[in-house]
Design a protein around this motif. Structure first.
Motif, PDB file in Angstrom:
ATOM      1  N   ALA A 112       0.808  -1.221   0.000  1.00  0.00           N
ATOM      2  CA  ALA A 112       0.000   0.000   0.000  1.00  0.00           C
ATOM      3  C   ALA A 112       0.839   1.267   0.000  1.00  0.00           C
ATOM      4  O   ALA A 112       0.297   2.363  -0.147  1.00  0.00           O
ATOM      5  CB  ALA A 112      -0.939  -0.003   1.211  1.00  0.00           C
ATOM      6  N   SER A 131      -6.275   4.885  -4.686  1.00  0.00           N
ATOM      7  CA  SER A 131      -6.658   3.498  -4.399  1.00  0.00           C
ATOM      8  C   SER A 131      -8.053   3.305  -4.964  1.00  0.00           C
ATOM      9  O   SER A 131      -8.954   4.095  -4.669  1.00  0.00           O
ATOM     10  CB  SER A 131      -6.713   3.247  -2.886  1.00  0.00           C
ATOM     11  N   ASP A 139       0.072   7.675  -0.429  1.00  0.00           N
ATOM     12  CA  ASP A 139      -0.245   6.281  -0.742  1.00  0.00           C
ATOM     13  C   ASP A 139      -0.943   5.595   0.436  1.00  0.00           C
ATOM     14  O   ASP A 139      -1.986   4.938   0.279  1.00  0.00           O
ATOM     15  CB  ASP A 139       1.062   5.549  -1.095  1.00  0.00           C
ATOM     16  N   ALA A 140      -0.403   5.778   1.635  1.00  0.00           N
ATOM     17  CA  ALA A 140      -1.012   5.158   2.825  1.00  0.00           C
ATOM     18  C   ALA A 140      -2.413   5.723   3.058  1.00  0.00           C
ATOM     19  O   ALA A 140      -3.355   4.995   3.389  1.00  0.00           O
ATOM     20  CB  ALA A 140      -0.128   5.405   4.042  1.00  0.00           C
ATOM     21  N   SER A 144      -4.491   7.003   0.853  1.00  0.00           N
ATOM     22  CA  SER A 144      -5.502   6.588  -0.135  1.00  0.00           C
ATOM     23  C   SER A 144      -6.092   5.245   0.282  1.00  0.00           C
ATOM     24  O   SER A 144      -7.304   5.027   0.193  1.00  0.00           O
ATOM     25  CB  SER A 144      -4.913   6.539  -1.555  1.00  0.00           C
ATOM     26  N   THR A 145      -5.254   4.362   0.810  1.00  0.00           N
ATOM     27  CA  THR A 145      -5.733   3.061   1.284  1.00  0.00           C
ATOM     28  C   THR A 145      -6.633   3.234   2.516  1.00  0.00           C
ATOM     29  O   THR A 145      -7.751   2.693   2.570  1.00  0.00           O
ATOM     30  CB  THR A 145      -4.524   2.157   1.639  1.00  0.00           C
TER      31      THR A 145
HETATM   32 MG    MG Z   1      -2.000   3.163  -1.132  1.00  0.00          MG
END
Ligand code: MG
Ligand code: AMP
Length: 353
Positions: free
Chosen positions: A182, A256, A300-301, A303-304
């Motif tokens: 992720a 994501s 990135d983190a 969006s998850t």
């Molecule tokens: Mg992500």
């Protein structure tokens, strides 16, 4: 070679060098484009530089290969994550590299802020669902859903709050395994930006837009002064964009979506974003989340995490960590944090909610 020839060649070389140098002072940045694959995904680079652009694009590809092979891969036995996962249950734990320590600390920060919805200790559950194999076109064929009991068992091996981080040592509890899937692309964006910032003299890059499998870094200002346009895919019709973000300067954009990786069983879609509270693909009314942040890892983190948390809590979390979010719900509604409303250009017939 005769002496005469040597002398003539030396003069010619000097002349060429001086011509080249008088040229470089006045040279405008040129656009260099490069498309390749790394980290199991497509990397596309557009770079403006007056210097040796191809060395830059090659260095970036080498950095992505290093990131995958030496640090993040769960499959390759050359990587630090692989070795850490092998150490689960060992009492003395393992010493972390400086890079990995930094990544883990940033990940734990997002886990805490997101009530554990983002959790890199989800490895055992990801393996049970066999998500890594879902990129293949025929991955739904003959696919067996994991049984409830198996999911319960795998979940018992997770929990970011059970990670033992003591100084620069990591103690991984028995059965636990880390999965950086992720955040890998986000970390790649951070490393590329740091590399670009460190370039000196002629090699300097004045502007760039680089996509690592759809996670995008915008860098510097285009020579014509226009902004970077980063498209947002319509999760309900992936052949089209919903619209785009109009950004200037240095940003990391990560998405994501439930359309990115999935299998279908009996007409139902099972996607790759797992809710650590249930062990099943998150089902909180969201189809995609796009986050804009200064930090690649956090974009990135987040969006998850925001995907799992749902629209309302997701928007709050993004703002709490200085990110901006565009969330598309399962009905096609678009929801945004305040700070991004002026930067999103909607190309869809549906209005904003
Ligand atoms: Mg992500
Ligand atoms: P992304 O596409 O960035 O949302 O990342 C999804 C990938 O991260 C999956 O393919 C898994 O490898 C992993 N993953 C799935 N669920 C989670 C979660 N809740 N927290 C952290 N990583 C996850």
């Amino acid at each position: 070679m005769t002496k005469y020839n040597q002398k003539a060649q030396a003069t010619l070389l000097l002349l060429t060098m001086s011509l080249a140098c008088s040229g470089c002072a006045a040279r405008e940045p040129e656009l260099i484009q490069h498309v390749d694959t790394a980290m199991g995904t497509i990397i596309s680079q557009s770079i403006y530089t007056a210097g040796a652009g191809t060395t830059v694009t090659e260095d970036i590809m080498a950095e992505l290969a290093r990131l995958e092979e030496k640090l993040l891969s769960r499959r390759l036995d050359t990587s630090e994550i692989y070795r850490l996962n092998q150490s689960a249950g060992e009492e003395e734990g393992r010493k972390l590299s400086q890079d990995m320590l930094g990544y883990l600390e940033q990940c734990l920060k997002v886990s805490e802020a997101s009530e554990g919805t983002f959790d890199i200790t989800i490895g055992d559950v990801v393996r049970l669902w066999d998500i890594d194999a879902w990129t293949l076109a025929d991955s739904s064929e003959g696919y067996m859903l994991p049984a409830g009991q198996q999911i319960k068992e795998a979940l018992s091996h997770t929990g970011y709050d059970r990670l033992g981080l003591e100084g620069d040592r990591l103690l991984l509890p028995e059965g636990m395994s880390l999965d950086m899937g992720a955040v890998g692309k986000g970390i790649a964006l951070d490393n590329i930006r740091d590399y670009l910032n460190n370039l000196q003299g002629e090699q300097k890059v004045t502007a760039a837009i680089i996509s690592v499998g759809g996670s995008v870094l915008t860098y510097g200002g285009k020579p014509d002064g226009t902004s970077w346009n980063v498209g947002i895919v319509n999760p309900h019709n992936t052949a089209q964009n919903l619209g785009y973000l109009s950004l200037t300067g240095e940003w990391c954009v990560s998405t994501s979506g439930d359309y990115e990786r999935y299998v279908e069983v009996d007409g139902k879609r099972y996607h790759h974003i797992i809710d650590p509270r249930t062990g099943y693909p998150a089902a909180n009314g969201v189809s995609s989340v796009t986050i804009v942040s200064r930090s690649g890892l956090e974009s990135d983190a987040l969006s998850t995490a925001c995907f799992i948390l749902g629209v309302e809590q997701g928007l709050k979390l993004a703002e709490a960590l200085d990110g901006e979010a565009v969330i598309v719900d399962t009905q096609g509604g678009i929801h945004m944090t305040e700070g991004i409303k002026d930067l999103f250009v909607n190309q869809n017939e549906r209005g904003l909610e």
